[in-house]
Design a protein around this motif. Sequence first.
Motif, PDB file in Angstrom:
ATOM      1  N   LEU A   1       0.822  -1.215   0.000  1.00 42.00           N
ATOM      2  CA  LEU A   1       0.000   0.000   0.000  1.00 42.00           C
ATOM      3  C   LEU A   1       0.856   1.265   0.000  1.00 42.00           C
ATOM      4  O   LEU A   1       0.433   2.284  -0.551  1.00 42.00           O
ATOM      5  CB  LEU A   1      -0.975  -0.033   1.175  1.00 42.00           C
TER       6      LEU A   1
ATOM      7  N   ASN B   1       3.697   1.534  -1.665  1.00 40.70           N
ATOM      8  CA  ASN B   1       4.024   1.681  -3.083  1.00 40.70           C
ATOM      9  C   ASN B   1       2.854   2.267  -3.862  1.00 40.70           C
ATOM     10  O   ASN B   1       3.041   3.053  -4.789  1.00 40.70           O
ATOM     11  CB  ASN B   1       4.427   0.341  -3.693  1.00 40.70           C
ATOM     12  N   THR B   2       1.653   1.886  -3.488  1.00 39.54           N
ATOM     13  CA  THR B   2       0.464   2.418  -4.148  1.00 39.54           C
ATOM     14  C   THR B   2       0.347   3.914  -3.899  1.00 39.54           C
ATOM     15  O   THR B   2       0.082   4.686  -4.822  1.00 39.54           O
ATOM     16  CB  THR B   2      -0.804   1.707  -3.621  1.00 39.54           C
TER      17      THR B   2
ATOM     18  N   GLY C   1       2.005   5.985  -6.944  1.00 40.70           N
ATOM     19  CA  GLY C   1       0.837   6.121  -7.789  1.00 40.70           C
ATOM     20  C   GLY C   1       0.488   4.831  -8.513  1.00 40.70           C
ATOM     21  O   GLY C   1      -0.135   4.848  -9.560  1.00 40.70           O
ATOM     22  N   GLN C   2       0.909   3.709  -7.945  1.00 42.46           N
ATOM     23  CA  GLN C   2       0.620   2.418  -8.557  1.00 42.46           C
ATOM     24  C   GLN C   2      -0.816   2.013  -8.240  1.00 42.46           C
ATOM     25  O   GLN C   2      -1.378   2.405  -7.229  1.00 42.46           O
ATOM     26  CB  GLN C   2       1.573   1.359  -8.031  1.00 42.46           C
ATOM     27  N   ASN C   3      -1.373   1.232  -9.099  1.00 39.28           N
ATOM     28  CA  ASN C   3      -2.727   0.749  -8.902  1.00 39.28           C
ATOM     29  C   ASN C   3      -2.646  -0.729  -8.539  1.00 39.28           C
ATOM     30  O   ASN C   3      -2.629  -1.583  -9.415  1.00 39.28           O
ATOM     31  CB  ASN C   3      -3.550   0.965 -10.169  1.00 39.28           C
ATOM     32  N   ASN C   4      -2.552  -1.015  -7.257  1.00 41.44           N
ATOM     33  CA  ASN C   4      -2.426  -2.390  -6.788  1.00 41.44           C
ATOM     34  C   ASN C   4      -3.735  -2.866  -6.193  1.00 41.44           C
ATOM     35  O   ASN C   4      -4.464  -2.103  -5.577  1.00 41.44           O
ATOM     36  CB  ASN C   4      -1.337  -2.505  -5.718  1.00 41.44           C
ATOM     37  N   SER C   5      -4.017  -4.121  -6.366  1.00 37.68           N
ATOM     38  CA  SER C   5      -5.150  -4.755  -5.707  1.00 37.68           C
ATOM     39  C   SER C   5      -4.595  -5.782  -4.733  1.00 37.68           C
ATOM     40  O   SER C   5      -3.555  -6.390  -4.982  1.00 37.68           O
ATOM     41  CB  SER C   5      -6.051  -5.463  -6.710  1.00 37.68           C
TER      42      SER C   5
ATOM     43  N   LYS D   1      -3.772  11.133   2.424  1.00 42.25           N
ATOM     44  CA  LYS D   1      -3.638  10.348   1.197  1.00 42.25           C
ATOM     45  C   LYS D   1      -4.275   8.970   1.319  1.00 42.25           C
ATOM     46  O   LYS D   1      -4.510   8.312   0.320  1.00 42.25           O
ATOM     47  CB  LYS D   1      -2.164  10.180   0.829  1.00 42.25           C
TER      48      LYS D   1
END
Length: 145
Positions: A58, A60-61, A65-69, A98
Amino acid sequence: PESARPAAPVVDACAGDAAARFIRARLLSGYHDNAPSRADLCFCPELSSHQKHLVDILTNTIEGGQNNSVLLMGARGSGKTTALDSALKELKATHGEKVLPVRLSGMLHSDEKVGMREIACQLCDAGEELEFNRAAGFAENVAFM
């Protein structure tokens, strides 16, 4: 002393409205703000390592600005929610505004339209500058997000 007046009862349009409201509140509530810290999870090293891994993903997300699930799987009572709430608590402490968790339940949000609407509603409740149009169609609300 003046006694407090009881709140006015909510009148339900349908017989199941009260039950649906109760179930929704139970499924989406929890002790999220009182989540344990990573140090409090020391009683279970595996749970602590899962919490750290969630924080790393999270972070890194948020920062990149990464889109991780993330899909958490495990038996009931194994600590999935505890690890996630602990990770979110740590992220809120380091990243503040944020971090905006959206909570969904597979029992309540069983299709994409209902799920997307709930995501938009929770985002709008969290930020005053966001405006969600309940009358808009599915495509407009997806574009909103």
